[in-house]
Design an enzyme around this catalytic site. Structure first.
Site, short mmCIF file in Angstrom:
data_model
loop_
_atom_site.label_atom_id
_atom_site.label_comp_id
_atom_site.label_asym_id
_atom_site.label_seq_id
_atom_site.Cartn_x
_atom_site.Cartn_y
_atom_site.Cartn_z
CG ASN A 63 23.97 -36.18 -10.64
OD1 ASN A 63 22.83 -36.44 -10.27
ND2 ASN A 63 25.03 -36.49 -9.93
NE ARG A 398 14.37 -31.30 -3.55
CZ ARG A 398 14.18 -30.60 -4.66
NH1 ARG A 398 13.11 -30.82 -5.40
NH2 ARG A 398 15.05 -29.67 -5.03
NE ARG A 428 15.92 -25.49 -9.97
CZ ARG A 428 16.09 -24.21 -10.32
NH1 ARG A 428 15.59 -23.76 -11.44
NH2 ARG A 428 16.79 -23.41 -9.54
CG HIS A 458 16.33 -25.31 1.55
ND1 HIS A 458 17.54 -25.59 2.14
CD2 HIS A 458 16.19 -26.19 0.53
CE1 HIS A 458 18.12 -26.60 1.50
NE2 HIS A 458 17.32 -26.98 0.53
CE1 TYR A 491 19.68 -38.20 -2.47
CE2 TYR A 491 19.12 -36.03 -1.63
CZ TYR A 491 19.21 -36.93 -2.68
OH TYR A 491 18.83 -36.53 -3.94
NE ARG A 587 26.49 -32.89 -3.01
CZ ARG A 587 25.23 -32.53 -2.78
NH1 ARG A 587 24.57 -33.02 -1.77
NH2 ARG A 587 24.62 -31.65 -3.57
CG HIS A 615 21.63 -33.49 1.51
ND1 HIS A 615 20.57 -33.17 2.31
CD2 HIS A 615 21.50 -32.71 0.41
CE1 HIS A 615 19.83 -32.26 1.73
NE2 HIS A 615 20.37 -31.94 0.57
#
Length: 817
Positions: A63, A398, A428, A458, A491, A587, A615
């Protein structure tokens, strides 16, 4: 309905409050590091099993690496470009960078100290020993030397820096050993860099036991084999982090794939933004690296310990259940596992298709409590194989390196269906993986859209078009998480499977945008960024303020990953000042300061950090839900939304996002249960103070421990095994009733004694109002609310502050009195 035709709602404008005041806004970068401190706490927390602490030891390293690459890298770019514009909190890029380094340094030191003083000895006490090379026996050292000579040495390439050799390139996040050597004929020592090979096990096992020596120590102890005929003067471990914020202008890029490939290449050689180095490094090694890499002193982090803890995550695979959390296996969804409830609760032994089940009613998926493969993957696999399916469309941000989702789309194309896929090449750190999938999809004749100029895609959505007896039906999946089978195991995300035609039509417009010239600006159900989402969320927040001003129930509960957008923060401040109760479960980044007198007294900010990464995004607007609406009123029903977007500027203005309303009463109950549960957590929940500091909630002595994620696991397991439950997570838990209220029990009646009244008042006008209406309010049994007011129609209103109570009491009762 056409949302664009709904009237705009004016903002509530409080007097004497300047909402542009920088002191009202927390810094984005420091807020992100505050989240990482909460993650770091999971490593420090002795209540966690030992191997769970090791897992977080590795997680915090990853992280903070990513934070350094993205956020420090971005700040350095701004400084180099002479950007002096201040952030909403008033800090310039230079001031932010200084504050970030000042905050990050002690965090890394704490991590290293925890490993050295707590985790390393605790592992040793459990027979899991990471030894210094010198602590191995002579026989073991001989075996290690043989291993080095045969299996490690051939992979090493020493790179020296001297007049005959330029300074070597050092790759991002690679662990390196700097060596100073002295040749008998040379006046000055030579600097040599040795990369610790990532394709060799970092934990070198001694025999069959759980005893290890770190690979860098094996290399260090046997340098005479690699660098013969020189004196080893000194050695030091170091590790570089490079800027990930490299990009090319999309407007001038001739080809998006070429642009992304160029960005990946540039990232390899990007400027160094941090160097971690052993605290006892020779000053000559330190100065050589600093000079050649162009680092200033604040970018150099002197640390003890192994420097890179990511590889220690391998220890979590050891068969030591006594040192680990109970294993969790995602469960089947009861609506999709072969049992379907008919009327009167009679199980249907047939096994209708997934599309029939969706036609029976919307289905809420909750990962990792529900198995991704058995739900989302099953939906797309069924679409690929079903002869009645005409088309399949999906947006991929992703996905896993061995994605079955991609394979289902290829199968659908092979079976003659129209398949269109949006793959976001600019995701990314997933650019390379997504490039490979684009090529594979195109090789199979599938039309692939790569992205759009100026926007990232997204949204996590899929659309299936199916021919049925009564016409073409649209089946949609709108999620909060990626189509990624691996991250779905760790997640927490939500997904809605629905046959709602309006939602399907809205998704059709979105997918047409990916391949067409423009994005429609009118949608019937979905909130779509960047065209309608900001406007609609703003309207909903202002609507709650209107309800509060009119004396109706007004409440917002929003669960998200980040709250960064200054305009949304300002709207929430206005709503709070208007009397709206607001609970924010954020979060990560949060710019808003809760608990500011006269501004955000009605706002609470929480953050949940547990074994799974939170998430999911859920948005609840009370909308006067407990009021008694008249025929001319359009309120009275609470509204729930889930989707891919956070309340961050990038999500609202610079990404294609989708948020869907949830109208099924059963699913609303499940979402309500989730929100109630998180806000009642007393094991993993943190609450923010007005200064931006977080404090973890602990149960009182004798109080039942509530861990939201543990409860959801138990409930999912129970639901998967029951023939009587049709909801994904039944929520059969003692948290029913008003949102965040334990029940109808009263912790302490306000009118019991005079002492009680004096405890909650400080004299003055507030005390007079509370005394006057003492039979109209009480203290509820709630971890969230401190007060409750009985309304004239017999309902209850829950509030957090005395100011809110007195204001409501006067509005409800002063005229009648």
């Amino acid at each position: 309905m056409d949302r664009a035709s709904e009237p705009a709602i004016p903002a509530y404008e409080p007097a004497d409050v300047d909402l542009t005041d920088p002191s009202l806004y927390l810094n984005r970068e420091l807020s992100a590091l505050a989240f990482q401190r909460r993650v770091l706490h999971e490593e420090l927390d002795e209540r966690n099993p030992l191997l769970e602490r090791v897992r977080f030891l590795a997680i915090i390293t990853r992280n903070l690496d990513e934070f350094t690459m993205k956020r420090i890298g971005g700040l350095k770019q701004q400084i180099e470009a002479d950007v002096t514009e201040a952030a909403p909190d008033g800090r310039t890029p230079e001031e932010q960078l200084a504050a970030v380094h000042e905050t990050l340094q002690p965090m890394l030191a704490t991590q290293a100290r925890c490993y050295r003083d707590a985790i390393h000895p605790a592992l040793a006490a459990e027979g899991i020993k990471i030894l210094d090379y010198d602590d191995a026996s002579s026989v073991e050292q001989s075996e290690l030397r043989t291993y080095f000579e045969e299996s490690v040495l051939p992979t090493l390439t020493p790179l020296s820096f001297d007049p005959a050799h330029p300074f070597p390139f050092i790759s991002n996040r690679s662990l390196s050993l700097a060596v100073l050597t002295q040749h008998p004929n040379a006046e000055d020592p030579t600097f040599t860099r040795i990369k610790i090979p990532p394709n060799r096990p970092r934990l070198v096992q001694l025999g069959d036991e759980t005893r290890y020596v770190l690979l860098e120590e094996v290399i260090r102890a046997n340098l005479d084999l690699l660098l013969p005929n020189v004196e080893i003067v000194d050695t030091a471990l170091f590790r570089l982090t490079r800027n990930a914020e490299v990009r090319r202008n999309q407007e001038i890029a001739e080809d998006l794939i070429d642009m992304v490939e160029d960005v990946l290449e540039q990232r390899r050689f990007a400027s160094v933004v941090r160097m971690e180095i052993a605290a006892d490094a020779d000053s000559r090694i330190r100065s050589t690296l600093a000079t050649q890499l162009g680092l200033d002193e604040r970018e150099i982090y002197d640390l003890g310990g192994p420097l890179d803890y990511r590889d220690l995550a391998e220890l979590t695979d050891l068969d030591r259940p006594d040192l680990s959390l109970d294993e969790w296996t995602p469960q089947h969804h009861p609506r999709l596992n072969g049992r379907r409830q008919q009327s009167f609760g009679t199980p249907d032994t047939t096994d209708p298709s997934v599309f029939r089940r969706i036609q029976d009613g919307d289905i809420l998926l909750h990962h990792p409590y529900h198995d991704f493969t058995d739900t989302v993957q099953r939906f797309l696999s069924a679409a690929a194989e079903d002869p009645d399916v005409l088309a399949v469309k999906a947006a991929i941000y992703r996905t896993a390196s061995d994605s079955q989702i991609i394979q289902s789309l290829i199968t659908a194309a092979e079976n003659g269906k129209q398949v269109a896929v949006m793959v976001e090449l600019k995701a990314r750190f997933d650019e390379q993986n997504n490039l490979e999938w684009v090529r594979k999809l195109e090789e199979n004749g599938i039309h692939v859209a790569y992205g759009t100029v100026g926007l990232k895609t997204h949204t996590k959505t899929a659309l299936v078009v199916r021919e049925e007896d009564d016409g073409v039906e649209l089946y949609s999946h709108i999620g909060t998480g990626n189509y990624h089978s691996e991250t779905a195991k760790g997640y927490v995300d939500l997904g809605l499977l629905t046959a709602d035609r309006d939602i399907g039509r809205d998704l059709t417009k979105v997918f047409n945008f990916f391949t067409g010239p423009s994005l429609d600006e009118e949608f019937r159900e979905l909130l779509i960024a960047p065209v309608t989402m900001r406007r609609e969320f703003t309207r909903y927040i202002r609507r709650e303020a209107q309800h509060a001003q009119a004396g109706r129930p007004a409440r917002i509960v929003a669960k998200m990953n980040g709250l960064e957008d200054p305009a949304i923060v300002a709207e929430l401040y206005r709503a709070s000042m208007a009397g709206v109760d607001i609970d924010l479960i954020v979060r990560d980044i949060c710019r808003l300061r809760p608990g500011l007198e006269g501004i955000s007294e009605n706002v609470s900010v929480y953050s949940l950090v547990g074994r799974f990464l939170e998430h999911s995004r859920i948005f609840y607007f009370e909308n006067g839900a407990r009021a008694d609406p008249g025929p001319e009123d359009d309120w009275g029903e609470p509204e729930y939304y889930i989707g891919s977007a956070d309340w961050m500027t990038r999500n609202l203005d610079y990404r294609v996002e989708a948020v869907t309303p949830v109208t099924s009463p059963e699913i609303q109950r499940q979402l309500r249960f989730t929100l109630e549960l998180v806000l009642s957590d007393n094991r993993k929940l943190w609450e923010m103070d007005s200064d931006g500091e977080y404090h973890q909630r602990y149960p009182d002595d004798g109080e039942r421990v509530i861990s939201a994620q543990d409860v959801l696991m138990r409930e999912a397991l129970k639901a998967s095994r029951s023939d009587d439950l049709v909801a994904g997570i039944p929520g059969d838990y003692p948290l029913a009733g008003d949102l965040c209220i334990a029940g109808d029990s009263i912790r302490q009646a306000a009118t019991d004694t005079a002492d009680t009244l004096s405890e909650v008042t400080d004299g003055g006008e507030t005390a007079e109002v509370l005394s006057t209406y003492g039979d109209r309010w009480y203290i509820p049994d709630s971890a969230v609310y401190d007060y409750a007011v009985r309304t004239p129609d017999g309902e209850r209103r829950y509030l957090k502050t005395k100011a809110g109570v007195t204001d409501l009491l006067e509005r409800l009762y002063s005229d009648s009195k």
